[in-house]
Design an enzyme around this catalytic site. Structure first.
Site, short mmCIF file in Angstrom:
data_model
loop_
_atom_site.label_atom_id
_atom_site.label_comp_id
_atom_site.label_asym_id
_atom_site.label_seq_id
_atom_site.Cartn_x
_atom_site.Cartn_y
_atom_site.Cartn_z
N HIS A 12 0.82 -1.23 0.00
CA HIS A 12 0.00 0.00 0.00
C HIS A 12 0.86 1.28 0.00
O HIS A 12 0.42 2.32 0.50
CB HIS A 12 -0.97 -0.03 1.20
CG HIS A 12 -0.28 -0.07 2.54
ND1 HIS A 12 -0.79 -0.72 3.63
CD2 HIS A 12 0.89 0.48 2.95
CE1 HIS A 12 0.03 -0.58 4.65
NE2 HIS A 12 1.06 0.16 4.27
N HIS A 59 -1.61 4.57 9.78
CA HIS A 59 -0.24 5.00 10.04
C HIS A 59 -0.25 6.27 10.89
O HIS A 59 0.14 7.34 10.43
CB HIS A 59 0.51 5.24 8.74
CG HIS A 59 0.60 4.03 7.84
ND1 HIS A 59 -0.47 3.56 7.12
CD2 HIS A 59 1.64 3.22 7.56
CE1 HIS A 59 -0.08 2.50 6.42
NE2 HIS A 59 1.18 2.26 6.67
N HIS A 193 10.21 -4.15 3.84
CA HIS A 193 10.65 -2.76 3.79
C HIS A 193 11.00 -2.25 5.17
O HIS A 193 10.45 -2.71 6.16
CB HIS A 193 9.65 -1.83 3.08
CG HIS A 193 8.28 -1.65 3.70
ND1 HIS A 193 7.43 -2.68 4.00
CD2 HIS A 193 7.60 -0.51 4.03
CE1 HIS A 193 6.29 -2.20 4.48
NE2 HIS A 193 6.36 -0.89 4.52
N GLU A 240 3.94 -5.50 8.63
CA GLU A 240 2.62 -5.28 8.00
C GLU A 240 2.08 -6.58 7.39
O GLU A 240 0.87 -6.74 7.23
CB GLU A 240 2.72 -4.20 6.92
CG GLU A 240 2.92 -2.80 7.49
CD GLU A 240 3.00 -1.72 6.42
OE1 GLU A 240 2.86 -0.54 6.79
OE2 GLU A 240 3.23 -2.02 5.22
C1 DHB Z 1 6.32 3.30 2.31
C2 DHB Z 1 5.70 2.06 2.49
C3 DHB Z 1 4.65 1.89 3.39
O1 DHB Z 1 4.04 0.70 3.63
C4 DHB Z 1 4.19 2.99 4.10
O2 DHB Z 1 3.14 2.83 4.92
C5 DHB Z 1 4.79 4.23 3.95
C6 DHB Z 1 5.86 4.39 3.05
C7 DHB Z 1 7.43 3.51 1.33
O3 DHB Z 1 8.01 2.53 0.83
O4 DHB Z 1 7.73 4.67 1.03
FE FE Z 2 2.57 0.96 5.47
#
Ligand code: DHB
Ligand code: FE
Length: 279
Positions: A12, A59, A193, A240
């Site tokens: 997302h 978030h 990530h 997540e």
């Molecule tokens: C990014 C990814 C995410 O899941 C998020 O909530 C905010 C930023 C990103 O890769 O920039």
């Molecule tokens: Fe996220």
């Protein structure tokens, strides 16, 4: 009878929403990512679901350190897209389905999952970006949405096992709703990530591939992955992925994989996407 006929897993990343909103999906950087969602939008347009349950994380937009619900089910009639700092996304207001949502709340709480019920909430990129990826840019979203916000921002998030079990309880809840409704469920976020600290930018394709395989064919094994393994292997935001387990639990024990897409990178994230049909 209502039934959950399919599940959609997708990352997302907020920058995906910006690319869609600014008409930049054809740019060299973005084209390979969006190419993997074209067939998915057609699949969704053909399916025409009556309701979508979207399992996502807030978030620090609707919630903050003041109140941190582990599982918060949206029972409202509508949810406005939130301003996350650059103005609200130019996407339609999300219409809810209070009748089914309250039924799910009653069913899963009496099934001993102590959900928080939310009657007013704005929704951030965690919910609106997956809708854009699967529904495109319509004047109005084509079906009502029931948001289920999961805390994966402040430790301790729920275990994978608890998420899988909640998904199964949601399946029982929907199947006991006395109306013919074709329901789909989204599991959003991930894949690997990390947005902060010394390992910012971490991507782990081996972990992601294993997780994609397990979600499809051995969800109990995916549910057994401990928090520390997500942190080590998939980075601090890789947690997540536990939300995908709610989606998977809400499908039949065996599923048909209709579509799979994996692309690195979108912003700081490895984007994973699955479409699974209940058998
Ligand atoms: C990014 C990814 C995410 O899941 C998020 O909530 C905010 C930023 C990103 O890769 O920039
Ligand atoms: Fe996220």
């Amino acid at each position: 009878m209502a039934d959950i006929v399919a599940g959609i897993a997708t990352s997302h990343v907020p920058a995906i929403g910006v690319a869609i909103d600014q008409g930049r999906t054809g740019e060299t950087y973005w084209q390979p990512l969006f190419a993997g969602f074209e067939a998915s939008r057609q699949w969704m347009a053909d399916l025409k679901p009556d309701v979508a349950i979207v399992v996502y994380n807030d978030h620090a937009t609707a919630f903050s350190m003041d109140v941190i619900p582990t599982f918060a089910l949206g029972c409202a009639a509508e949810y406005k897209p939130a301003d996350e700092g650059w103005g609200a996304r130019p996407v339609p207001v999300v219409q809810g389905h209070p009748e089914l949502a309250w039924h799910i709340a009653q069913s899963v709480i009496l099934d001993e999952f102590d959900l928080t019920i939310v009657n007013r909430m704005e929704v951030d990129h965690g919910l609106t970006v997956p809708l854009s990826l699967l529904f495109g840019q319509p004047e109005a979203w084509p079906c009502p949405v029931i948001p289920l916000a999961v805390n994966v921002v402040q430790y301790p998030p729920p275990t994978g096992n608890r998420c899988l079990a909640l998904g199964r309880a949601i399946r029982r809840a929907v199947q006991s709703f006395d109306r013919d409704l074709k329901v789909v469920i989204f599991g959003t976020g991930g894949m690997s990530h990390q947005l902060q600290g010394q390992r910012a930018g971490l991507i782990n394709q081996d972990f992601d591939t294993r997780f994609l395989d397990l979600i499809v064919s051995d969800p109990a094994a995916a549910a057994a992955i401990p928090h520390v393994d997500y942190l080590r292997e998939a980075g601090s935001e890789g947690i997540e992925l536990v939300m995908w387990l709610v989606m998977r639990g809400a499908l039949s024990p065996t599923v048909r994989q209709v579509h799979r897409h994996y692309h690195v990178p979108a912003s700081n994230t490895a984007v994973g996407h699955l479409i699974l049909e209940s058998q």
